[in-house]
Design a protein around this motif. Structure first.
Motif, PDB file in Angstrom:
ATOM      1  N   GLU A  30       7.884 -10.896  -7.210  1.00 14.77           N
ATOM      2  CA  GLU A  30       6.599 -10.719  -6.525  1.00 14.77           C
ATOM      3  C   GLU A  30       6.589  -9.475  -5.640  1.00 14.77           C
ATOM      4  O   GLU A  30       5.624  -8.708  -5.662  1.00 14.77           O
ATOM      5  N   LEU A  31       7.647  -9.284  -4.836  1.00 14.45           N
ATOM      6  CA  LEU A  31       7.688  -8.122  -3.945  1.00 14.45           C
ATOM      7  C   LEU A  31       7.717  -6.821  -4.726  1.00 14.45           C
ATOM      8  O   LEU A  31       7.037  -5.859  -4.358  1.00 14.45           O
ATOM      9  N   THR A  42       2.655  -0.832   4.640  1.00 18.79           N
ATOM     10  CA  THR A  42       3.431  -0.832   3.396  1.00 18.79           C
ATOM     11  C   THR A  42       4.665   0.050   3.539  1.00 18.79           C
ATOM     12  O   THR A  42       5.769  -0.334   3.123  1.00 18.79           O
ATOM     13  N   SER A  83       0.877  -1.517  -4.694  1.00 17.11           N
ATOM     14  CA  SER A  83       0.448  -1.002  -3.387  1.00 17.11           C
ATOM     15  C   SER A  83       0.696   0.500  -3.288  1.00 17.11           C
ATOM     16  O   SER A  83      -0.168   1.264  -2.836  1.00 17.11           O
ATOM     17  N   MET A  89       9.724   0.675  -8.047  1.00 11.08           N
ATOM     18  CA  MET A  89       9.447  -0.756  -8.052  1.00 11.08           C
ATOM     19  C   MET A  89       9.064  -1.254  -9.447  1.00 11.08           C
ATOM     20  O   MET A  89       9.371  -2.393  -9.815  1.00 11.08           O
ATOM     21  N   TYR A 113      11.107  -4.113 -11.297  1.00  9.29           N
ATOM     22  CA  TYR A 113      10.477  -5.290 -11.886  1.00  9.29           C
ATOM     23  C   TYR A 113      10.906  -5.471 -13.339  1.00  9.29           C
ATOM     24  O   TYR A 113      11.358  -6.543 -13.740  1.00  9.29           O
ATOM     25  N   LEU A 170       7.371  -1.634   5.840  1.00  4.78           N
ATOM     26  CA  LEU A 170       8.045  -2.740   5.155  1.00  4.78           C
ATOM     27  C   LEU A 170       9.045  -2.223   4.122  1.00  4.78           C
ATOM     28  O   LEU A 170      10.159  -2.746   3.996  1.00  4.78           O
ATOM     29  N   GLN A 222      13.812   3.636  -1.050  1.00  5.68           N
ATOM     30  CA  GLN A 222      13.024   2.796  -0.151  1.00  5.68           C
ATOM     31  C   GLN A 222      12.998   3.363   1.261  1.00  5.68           C
ATOM     32  O   GLN A 222      11.943   3.425   1.893  1.00  5.68           O
ATOM     33  N   HIS A 270      13.323  -2.521   4.062  1.00  4.80           N
ATOM     34  CA  HIS A 270      14.150  -2.963   2.937  1.00  4.80           C
ATOM     35  C   HIS A 270      15.269  -1.968   2.675  1.00  4.80           C
ATOM     36  O   HIS A 270      16.422  -2.358   2.457  1.00  4.80           O
ATOM     37  N   LEU A 322       4.167  -6.297  -6.035  1.00  2.00           N
ATOM     38  CA  LEU A 322       3.239  -5.934  -4.952  1.00  2.00           C
ATOM     39  C   LEU A 322       3.501  -4.534  -4.424  1.00  2.00           C
ATOM     40  O   LEU A 322       2.565  -3.757  -4.196  1.00  2.00           O
ATOM     41  N   PHE A 323       4.759  -4.177  -4.203  1.00  3.18           N
ATOM     42  CA  PHE A 323       5.073  -2.823  -3.753  1.00  3.18           C
ATOM     43  C   PHE A 323       4.661  -1.794  -4.805  1.00  3.18           C
ATOM     44  O   PHE A 323       4.104  -0.743  -4.476  1.00  3.18           O
TER      45      PHE A 323
END
Length: 147
Positions: free
Chosen positions: A103-104, A18, A111, A82, A86, A21, A58, A25, A107-108
């Motif tokens: 979605e990302l 996680t 997570s 995040m 969103y 990734l 990030q 970004h 999820l981030f």
């Protein structure tokens, strides 16, 4: 189902993946590498609000979470950023992430919240540093599984 000895290492691997990734970004948006900002394909202008600052979060938080240093605060900041992304960027277009491209972000957000709550797992600099200082660390939380 899985042996308890795997909980810490699997949590550590989840945290590391996680983190890397998220770091990617940030690096893409700040430096225009790895394909650049997903929206433009280029680096974001310096200090532009909110994109450049989000990319900095990030990059920094992704790196800290990846190596397991200051894991809980970094993960909490990443989760909050995040959630902001969103609700401010994606949710006004449509309620569901599938329809608003969020979605990302969702999820981030979840997570990183999981990492902030459960901790870094066994393989983290936080754990190593706390052992060297002689501070007792909390074991990774083990979810209860119904029989």
């Amino acid at each position: 189902m899985f042996p308890a000895r795997l909980h810490g290492p699997v949590l550590s691997l989840f945290r590391m993946v996680t983190g890397v990734l998220f770091l990617c970004h940030g690096a893409a948006s700040l430096f225009g590498i790895l394909g650049g900002n997903p929206m433009t394909g280029h680096a974001l202008p310096f200090a532009e609000w909110p994109g450049w600052w989000a990319a900095l979060i990030q990059l920094v938080c992704g790196g800290l979470v990846l190596i397991g240093l200051l894991t809980r605060p970094a993960a909490l900041l990443a989760s909050g950023s995040m959630a902001y992304a969103y609700f401010v960027v994606h949710q006004p277009d449509h309620l569901l992430p599938l329809h608003n491209g969020g979605e990302l972000a969702a999820l981030f957000c979840w997570s990183f919240l999981l990492v902030a709550v459960l901790g870094p797992g066994n393989w983290a600099l936080d754990v190593l540093l706390s052992r060297r200082r002689g501070v007792a660390t909390e074991p990774a939380a083990r979810p209860s599984v119904p029989a």
